[in-house]
Write a protein that holds these residues in place. Structure first.
Motif, PDB file in Angstrom:
ATOM      1  N   TYR A  94       0.988  -1.164  -0.061  1.00 58.44           N
ATOM      2  CA  TYR A  94      -0.098  -0.069   0.146  1.00 58.44           C
ATOM      3  C   TYR A  94       0.899   1.230   0.034  1.00 58.44           C
ATOM      4  O   TYR A  94       2.032   1.088   0.443  1.00 58.44           O
ATOM      5  CB  TYR A  94      -1.072  -0.123   1.418  1.00 58.44           C
ATOM      6  CG  TYR A  94      -1.950  -1.280   1.134  1.00 58.44           C
ATOM      7  CD1 TYR A  94      -3.114  -1.064   0.337  1.00 58.44           C
ATOM      8  CD2 TYR A  94      -1.886  -2.149   2.179  1.00 58.44           C
ATOM      9  CE1 TYR A  94      -4.054  -1.841   0.485  1.00 58.44           C
ATOM     10  CE2 TYR A  94      -2.908  -3.260   2.071  1.00 58.44           C
ATOM     11  CZ  TYR A  94      -3.671  -3.187   1.281  1.00 58.44           C
ATOM     12  OH  TYR A  94      -4.759  -4.014   1.254  1.00 58.44           O
TER      13      TYR A  94
ATOM     14  N   VAL B 271      -2.421   7.951   2.024  1.00 62.63           N
ATOM     15  CA  VAL B 271      -3.531   8.186   1.145  1.00 62.63           C
ATOM     16  C   VAL B 271      -4.515   8.996   1.623  1.00 62.63           C
ATOM     17  O   VAL B 271      -4.990   9.207   2.490  1.00 62.63           O
ATOM     18  CB  VAL B 271      -4.135   6.482   1.092  1.00 62.63           C
ATOM     19  CG1 VAL B 271      -5.575   6.723   0.065  1.00 62.63           C
ATOM     20  CG2 VAL B 271      -3.381   5.568   0.601  1.00 62.63           C
TER      21      VAL B 271
ATOM     22  N   GLN C 253      -5.110   3.133  -6.388  1.00 62.77           N
ATOM     23  CA  GLN C 253      -4.619   1.685  -6.072  1.00 62.77           C
ATOM     24  C   GLN C 253      -5.302   0.957  -4.867  1.00 62.77           C
ATOM     25  O   GLN C 253      -5.665   0.102  -4.890  1.00 62.77           O
ATOM     26  CB  GLN C 253      -3.112   1.820  -5.626  1.00 62.77           C
ATOM     27  CG  GLN C 253      -2.361   0.598  -5.159  1.00 62.77           C
ATOM     28  CD  GLN C 253      -1.022   0.591  -4.681  1.00 62.77           C
ATOM     29  OE1 GLN C 253      -0.305   1.776  -4.920  1.00 62.77           O
ATOM     30  NE2 GLN C 253      -0.576  -0.416  -4.069  1.00 62.77           N
ATOM     31  N   VAL C 254      -5.787   2.154  -3.738  1.00 67.61           N
ATOM     32  CA  VAL C 254      -6.595   1.607  -2.728  1.00 67.61           C
ATOM     33  C   VAL C 254      -7.773   1.248  -2.937  1.00 67.61           C
ATOM     34  O   VAL C 254      -8.455   0.094  -2.631  1.00 67.61           O
ATOM     35  CB  VAL C 254      -6.371   2.381  -1.447  1.00 67.61           C
ATOM     36  CG1 VAL C 254      -7.088   2.203  -0.263  1.00 67.61           C
ATOM     37  CG2 VAL C 254      -4.837   2.556  -0.880  1.00 67.61           C
TER      38      VAL C 254
ATOM     39  N   SER D 292      -7.952  -2.147  -4.718  1.00 73.90           N
ATOM     40  CA  SER D 292      -7.707  -3.089  -3.757  1.00 73.90           C
ATOM     41  C   SER D 292      -8.940  -3.243  -3.028  1.00 73.90           C
ATOM     42  O   SER D 292      -9.337  -4.646  -2.882  1.00 73.90           O
ATOM     43  CB  SER D 292      -6.569  -2.663  -2.758  1.00 73.90           C
ATOM     44  OG  SER D 292      -6.485  -3.978  -1.838  1.00 73.90           O
ATOM     45  N   ILE D 293      -9.791  -2.416  -2.373  1.00 79.17           N
ATOM     46  CA  ILE D 293     -10.956  -2.668  -1.823  1.00 79.17           C
ATOM     47  C   ILE D 293     -12.076  -3.184  -2.789  1.00 79.17           C
ATOM     48  O   ILE D 293     -12.665  -4.227  -2.394  1.00 79.17           O
ATOM     49  CB  ILE D 293     -11.527  -1.193  -1.224  1.00 79.17           C
ATOM     50  CG1 ILE D 293     -10.614  -0.501  -0.206  1.00 79.17           C
ATOM     51  CG2 ILE D 293     -12.873  -1.374  -0.785  1.00 79.17           C
ATOM     52  CD1 ILE D 293     -11.166   0.763   0.021  1.00 79.17           C
TER      53      ILE D 293
ATOM     54  N   TYR E 119     -10.624   4.816   4.356  1.00 78.94           N
ATOM     55  CA  TYR E 119      -9.559   4.181   3.965  1.00 78.94           C
ATOM     56  C   TYR E 119      -8.403   5.311   3.578  1.00 78.94           C
ATOM     57  O   TYR E 119      -7.278   5.083   3.047  1.00 78.94           O
ATOM     58  CB  TYR E 119      -9.575   3.410   2.647  1.00 78.94           C
ATOM     59  CG  TYR E 119     -10.098   4.071   1.313  1.00 78.94           C
ATOM     60  CD1 TYR E 119      -9.299   5.142   0.534  1.00 78.94           C
ATOM     61  CD2 TYR E 119     -11.600   4.665   1.059  1.00 78.94           C
ATOM     62  CE1 TYR E 119      -9.671   5.806  -0.729  1.00 78.94           C
ATOM     63  CE2 TYR E 119     -11.963   5.196   0.125  1.00 78.94           C
ATOM     64  CZ  TYR E 119     -10.949   5.888  -0.894  1.00 78.94           C
ATOM     65  OH  TYR E 119     -11.281   6.711  -1.843  1.00 78.94           O
ATOM     66  N   ASN E 120      -8.547   6.572   4.017  1.00 82.94           N
ATOM     67  CA  ASN E 120      -7.735   7.571   3.950  1.00 82.94           C
ATOM     68  C   ASN E 120      -6.633   7.373   5.290  1.00 82.94           C
ATOM     69  O   ASN E 120      -7.276   7.109   6.462  1.00 82.94           O
ATOM     70  CB  ASN E 120      -8.189   8.888   4.221  1.00 82.94           C
ATOM     71  CG  ASN E 120      -8.795   9.204   2.775  1.00 82.94           C
ATOM     72  OD1 ASN E 120      -9.315  10.440   2.751  1.00 82.94           O
ATOM     73  ND2 ASN E 120      -9.168   8.456   2.034  1.00 82.94           N
TER      74      ASN E 120
ATOM     75  N   SER F  25      -0.605   2.243   7.006  1.00 78.47           N
ATOM     76  CA  SER F  25      -1.908   1.417   6.201  1.00 78.47           C
ATOM     77  C   SER F  25      -2.374   0.332   7.296  1.00 78.47           C
ATOM     78  O   SER F  25      -3.348  -0.327   6.661  1.00 78.47           O
ATOM     79  CB  SER F  25      -1.182   1.003   4.999  1.00 78.47           C
ATOM     80  OG  SER F  25      -0.152  -0.001   5.465  1.00 78.47           O
TER      81      SER F  25
ATOM     82  N   LEU G 167      -6.226   0.653   7.445  1.00 80.35           N
ATOM     83  CA  LEU G 167      -6.723   0.315   6.210  1.00 80.35           C
ATOM     84  C   LEU G 167      -7.025  -1.287   6.329  1.00 80.35           C
ATOM     85  O   LEU G 167      -8.006  -1.894   5.858  1.00 80.35           O
ATOM     86  CB  LEU G 167      -6.408   0.708   4.846  1.00 80.35           C
ATOM     87  CG  LEU G 167      -6.812   0.096   3.626  1.00 80.35           C
ATOM     88  CD1 LEU G 167      -8.037   0.401   3.546  1.00 80.35           C
ATOM     89  CD2 LEU G 167      -5.843   0.587   2.552  1.00 80.35           C
ATOM     90  N   GLN G 168      -5.815  -1.728   6.666  1.00 80.22           N
ATOM     91  CA  GLN G 168      -5.854  -3.403   6.719  1.00 80.22           C
ATOM     92  C   GLN G 168      -6.938  -3.931   7.795  1.00 80.22           C
ATOM     93  O   GLN G 168      -7.603  -4.720   7.516  1.00 80.22           O
ATOM     94  CB  GLN G 168      -4.455  -3.815   6.983  1.00 80.22           C
ATOM     95  CG  GLN G 168      -4.166  -5.375   6.948  1.00 80.22           C
ATOM     96  CD  GLN G 168      -4.203  -5.997   5.713  1.00 80.22           C
ATOM     97  OE1 GLN G 168      -4.085  -4.985   4.582  1.00 80.22           O
ATOM     98  NE2 GLN G 168      -4.547  -7.124   5.447  1.00 80.22           N
TER      99      GLN G 168
ATOM    100  N   ASP H  34     -14.040   8.089   1.451  1.00 81.27           N
ATOM    101  CA  ASP H  34     -12.811   9.126   1.104  1.00 81.27           C
ATOM    102  C   ASP H  34     -13.143  10.201   1.882  1.00 81.27           C
ATOM    103  O   ASP H  34     -14.180  10.766   2.386  1.00 81.27           O
ATOM    104  CB  ASP H  34     -12.821   9.164  -0.473  1.00 81.27           C
ATOM    105  CG  ASP H  34     -11.571   9.527  -0.816  1.00 81.27           C
ATOM    106  OD1 ASP H  34     -10.673   9.742  -0.061  1.00 81.27           O
ATOM    107  OD2 ASP H  34     -11.469   9.731  -2.238  1.00 81.27           O
TER     108      ASP H  34
END
Length: 752
Positions: free
Chosen positions: A368, A372, A381-382, A385-386, A580-581, A588, A591-592, A617
């Motif tokens: 990641y 972000v 990119q994120v 992935s989501i 996810y920011n 990161s 986010l995980q 976002d």
């Protein structure tokens, strides 16, 4: 041939069944006792018809439903634990009071005798049921929450029902004290306390065991009678009608409990008899079971060859070796086998019913971007992935695509920001995102004096000359957002100023990283502590500096739905808001964590309602927060959303305390209230230090003062909202994985 002790056999079977139901309710029903379904639609012969609760027994409702559409069978199953526990707790309270007073009275203590006698006279003249009704109907007691209501029930019913038991035990104590062996004990010089423990109690113990089970049955009968009079644990007393000028209450308990079922359904005897018969039958079977078990014990204990008094005497003196030796080998084997079977069965059932709610996040997941932020290069990119994770988990898009984009306008990320105050005596270097934050700026550098406008009525000001070439201090507590925008526009139209200093509301977050492009004017949010420095020093001079870099003017929310499996309430939804920011400081791993929480929720079996996952976002910025754009074009019917669980405030991996609020999840929105109630209880039980979000009341509804984004779903869409945020970091004794495990368990128990 040895005669079977049928009362003991039947009573044991009933009590084992009750114990199993209390311990493992999920084993007996898949339905939730909290589900309310006032209407259901039936497709039959190509026709659609609507039916209103209560629903009769059938495939969907084994024993039918009550007038709120709650499944009676699951309500009885889950209500067993609370109802039976009440009966047992009251019995324990009765014995704690009755036994010491009866022993004292039997040994001639006049005060103890008088207390027992006078109490019996009082409760013979005024029935215990009537006194219980009067006390438990008091407004203070009736409005108690579940936990305190249980305490009140136990204390009051114990207080009015122990005298009868005390009188019975007292008579038996006096009878034992008349026995010749007692006179022998007195003759050898034994003290009264020793006689009571070594001689009276062992002879009394077998009967006390029998009485204990009989008293539980009597207490359950009392609870049932109180239920008929609308007195039960956790009575909400919701106001149902005020049109006639009088308050008409509807007595409701959202906690499964048998007495509340009798109360709420007693008016349905003619129209829906099942709503009354089955709760009454549950009481009947339980009372019968305890009575039969007590009677069966009486048959064993009172046999002529019974050695129970000797056994109890040895147990009280902890002579366990003697007790073990007096039992023959065959009975030892039977007892050991039965104990192994019972303990093994309960252990196996406990393991089978104990869910795995652990959440484990990799310390360094990799792959990641380091940072972000909305509009930055790492977002694409994120988001991808989501989206891939949602597809893998079987989460469907709410519309054609998982990604819902929105325009944020020209935006810039602050790379550096500084604010220095010179008061004459000292120079103060303020801390960014703690003491202050720029909300609007460009690449600016300026300095000047501060004009305190917090004492000025900005609605009626006519002369703006005193504002010229100054930084204007305004307090957000006095004006709403639109008023402040109007004042800024009006001031800048009349005179040239250096900038605007907005005093933050109490507990308002100051962690913005993004600003609008405005080279002409800087708007800075300052803490109330900073305002406390500026106000007493009218000659304060400040210096500001900010540098920014441009961002892509677009935000991206990622939204998907895991469809519910229940054919009746599958379209009802629980919405989970995640962020996810993240910045370089947080990493990161958060986010995980959010992705892992989503995956674990999808792994749970038998989800009744749908779960909507919203990865939002712009959560690092109040103005561009993705929730503001979701409420404008929400992709699901708000009427079908039961609760919004806002987890976007979980922004620290390690912390000391958590912020929580279910103020916007009122008791009238049952699932939201239940989930919030259980979540707070679990967080506190796990030892988390909870602080409540600051609110103020607006038209009898709660408004969070710290962040407008926190209010969006409730105030814009009418969706009940629960907030969980990380609080003080300090020594970092707790971690986000602990909170995640609790969230997973609570959501699971309320939806699966």
């Amino acid at each position: 041939m040895k005669k079977l002790n049928l009362p003991l056999i039947l009573g044991t079977i009933i009590l084992i069944l009750i114990l199993l139901v209390m311990s493992f309710p999920d084993m007996f029903t898949n339905n939730s006792p909290y589900t309310i379904q006032l209407m259901r639609f039936i497709h039959e012969d190509g026709k659609l018809s609507a039916e209103r609760a209560p629903f009769p027994p059938g495939e969907d409702y084994l024993l039918g439903s009550d007038d709120l559409g709650r499944d009676i069978f699951s309500y009885i199953i889950y209500g067993t634990r609370l109802t039976i526990s009440l009966g047992i707790l009251i019995a324990i309270g009765q014995f704690i009071i009755a036994i010491p007073l009866a022993l004292l009275g039997g040994f001639g203590n006049r005060l103890a005798k008088s207390v027992i006698r006078q109490s019996n006279i009082i409760f013979s003249a005024i029935p215990a049921l009537l006194i219980s009704i009067i006390l438990l109907k008091l407004r203070f007691i009736a409005n108690l929450d579940r936990q305190n209501s249980i305490v009140a029930f136990v204390l009051i019913i114990t207080a009015v029902s122990w005298p009868k038991l005390g009188s019975l035990i007292s008579e038996r104590v006096e009878g034992i004290l008349q026995q010749p062996f007692i006179r022998g004990e007195v003759a050898i010089g034994k003290r009264k306390l020793r006689i009571a423990l070594e001689n009276v109690l062992p002879h009394l113990a077998p009967e006390l065991v029998i009485l204990f089970f009989m008293e539980i049955a009597r207490n359950l009968s009392m609870i049932m009678q109180l239920g008929i009079f609308s007195i039960f644990v956790g009575n909400l007393g919701i106001i149902n009608d005020t049109t006639s000028g009088a308050l008409i209450n509807t007595d409701i308990s959202f906690e499964p409990e048998w007495a509340s079922m009798l109360s709420t359904s007693r008016t349905l005897v003619s129209s829906a008899p099942w709503a009354v018969i089955f709760p009454a039958l549950a009481f009947f079977i339980s009372v019968l079971g305890f009575n039969l078990f007590g009677e069966g014990l009486r048959n064993i204990i009172q046999r002529k060859d019974s050695r129970m008094s000797l056994v109890f005497r040895k147990l009280i003196s902890f002579d366990l070796k003697y007790v073990w030796n007096m039992v023959d080998r065959r009975r030892k084997i039977k007892f050991a086998a039965a104990a192994i079977i019972v303990i093994g069965s309960f252990a196996a059932l406990s393991l089978a019913n104990k869910g795995d709610y652990s959440i484990n996040v990799e310390s360094d997941p990799g792959g990641y971007p380091q940072e972000v932020i909305i509009g930055s290069q790492g977002v694409e990119q994120v988001v991808e992935s989501i989206t891939e994770r949602m597809i893998k988990l079987g989460i469907a898009p709410l519309r054609e695509d998982y990604v819902m984009s929105y325009d944020i306008g020209p935006s810039f990320m602050i790379e550096d920001q500084r604010l220095v105050i010179e008061t004459g005596d000292e120079t103060l270097q303020l801390i960014p995102n703690s003491d202050f934050t720029f909300t609007t700026s460009g690449n600016n550098e300026d300095q000047g004096f501060v004009y305190d406008a917090t004492r000025v009525d900005l609605f009626n000001i006519e002369d703006f000359s005193s504002f010229a070439d100054k930084f204007i201090l305004m307090d957000k507590a006095f004006y709403n957002e639109r008023s402040i925008e109007h004042f800024i526009w009006e001031i800048t139209e009349k005179v040239d100023i250096k900038g605007i200093l907005l005093v933050a509301e109490r507990d308002e977050r100051m962690d913005s990283f993004i600003t609008d492009d405005s080279d002409e004017l800087s708007v800075i949010l300052v803490s109330r502590d900073v305002a406390g420095i500026l106000k007493p020093n009218p000659d304060s001079r400040i210096s500001i500096y900010s540098s920014v870099k441009p961002l892509e003017p677009k935000g991206r929310n990622v939204v998907g739905i895991l469809m519910g499996e229940d054919k009746n309430i599958g379209d009802e939804a629980i919405v989970v808001g995640l962020n996810y920011n993240y910045t370089k400081d947080n990493g990161s791993s958060l986010l995980q964590f959010n992705l892992e929480l989503m995956e674990r929720l999808c792994e749970q079996r038998g989800n009744k309602r749908s779960i909507i996952f919203m990865f939002l976002d712009g959560t690092v910025d109040e103005k561009r927060h993705g929730i503001n754009y979701m409420v404008k074009d929400f992709p699901y019917s708000p009427n079908k959303v039961e609760v919004y669980l806002d987890l976007t405030g979980l922004v620290k991996e390690e912390f000391d305390s958590a912020c929580f609020s279910s103020a916007q999840a009122p008791v009238t929105r049952q699932l939201a209230w239940s989930l919030g109630h259980h979540l707070q209880k679990e967080l506190e039980s796990k030892g988390l230090d909870l602080t409540q979000l600051q609110t103020r009341s607006v038209d009898n509804e709660y408004y969070f003062t710290g962040s407008q984004a926190d209010n969006a779903m409730f105030w814009e869409r009418g969706i009940p909202t629960i907030h969980v945020l990380t609080g003080e970091t300090g020594e970092k004794t707790r971690n986000v994985e602990e909170v995640g495990s609790i969230l997973l368990e609570v959501i699971n128990r309320n939806n699966y």
